[in-house]
Scaffold this active site. Structure first.
Site, PDB file in Angstrom:
ATOM      1  N   SER A 204       0.839  -1.199   0.000  1.00 32.01           N
ATOM      2  CA  SER A 204       0.000   0.000   0.000  1.00 32.01           C
ATOM      3  C   SER A 204       0.869   1.242   0.000  1.00 32.01           C
ATOM      4  O   SER A 204       2.027   1.198   0.441  1.00 32.01           O
ATOM      5  CB  SER A 204      -0.896  -0.006   1.244  1.00 32.01           C
TER       6      SER A 204
ATOM      7  N   TYR B 232      -1.679   0.150  10.911  1.00 30.59           N
ATOM      8  CA  TYR B 232      -1.874  -0.394   9.560  1.00 30.59           C
ATOM      9  C   TYR B 232      -0.686  -0.033   8.675  1.00 30.59           C
ATOM     10  O   TYR B 232      -0.159  -0.884   7.948  1.00 30.59           O
ATOM     11  CB  TYR B 232      -3.170   0.154   8.968  1.00 30.59           C
TER      12      TYR B 232
END
Length: 211
Positions: A82, A95
């Protein structure tokens, strides 16, 4: 069904597929979960689960499937990372940490297996409209990416054997370059200008989801 956070289940799946179908040629590690929230108030159980699924899950899957690829001296591993693994974002600290860990883990194993016929592709999408980030808003001058676009870019990355694919390339690479210059305060300023704080500040946990 498979719980990638359980190492024994990953190895059992690899053994079953080997017996029923044969060696896996392409492994796509796409399993991932998300929970937003400030770092200081992040629930301990949620933090552990993030690491178990997003980081350790990919480690267990690679340990389970890559040995078969090594025997045939060919294979391709795709790890879904990501833009959050390139730069920290408000209310996404744990995260972001798991995604950064997977990028570094992929870089490391690629070097370890250099010349042994195994290829690796890292996928770094901007935030994707899958429902995982419900309530969030994109930064100014940006927009959510669709699952279809990320899927097409992933397939193309495997076909062309790219080491890393950014979706969209300009935004993700630009953010990564600013942060990699080792000027974190400059990164902070750039992100504040495009209102990164509005991204996950409004995130809402969906009670219908188990994660």
């Amino acid at each position: 069904k498979l719980d990638v956070s359980k190492r024994e289940e990953c190895f059992a799946l690899a053994e079953r597929i080997e017996k029923e179908i044969g060696t896996v040629d392409i492994l796509v590690n796409n399993a991932g979960i998300f929970r937003g929230g400030p770092v200081l108030d992040y629930p301990p159980d949620a933090a552990r689960k993030l690491v178990e699924v997003n980081q350790l899950g990919m480690l267990w899957m690679m340990q389970a499937f890559i040995p078969g690829m090594l025997e045939q001296r060919s294979g391709h591993v795709v790890n879904m990372c990501s833009v959050a693994g390139k730069v920290g974002v408000s209310y996404m600290g744990p995260y972001c940490a798991t995604k950064a860990a997977v990028i570094m883990m992929t870089d490391s194993i690629r070097l370890e297996l250099y010349g042994k016929g195994i290829d690796f592709t890292i996928i770094d999408p901007y935030f994707v409209s899958t429902g995982m980030f419900t309530g969030g808003k994109p930064m100014f001058f940006t927009r959510w990416q669709t699952p279809e676009k990320v899927s097409k870019k992933t397939v193309n990355g495997v076909k062309k054997n790219y080491g890393e694919v950014c979706v969209p390339s300009t935004i993700v690479r630009g953010i990564a370059m600013i942060r990699s210059s080792c000027f974190p305060r400059l990164t902070d300023l750039a992100l504040k200008i495009v209102r990164e704080d509005r991204m996950m500040g409004g995130w809402k946990e969906d009670p219908r989801r188990s994660f």
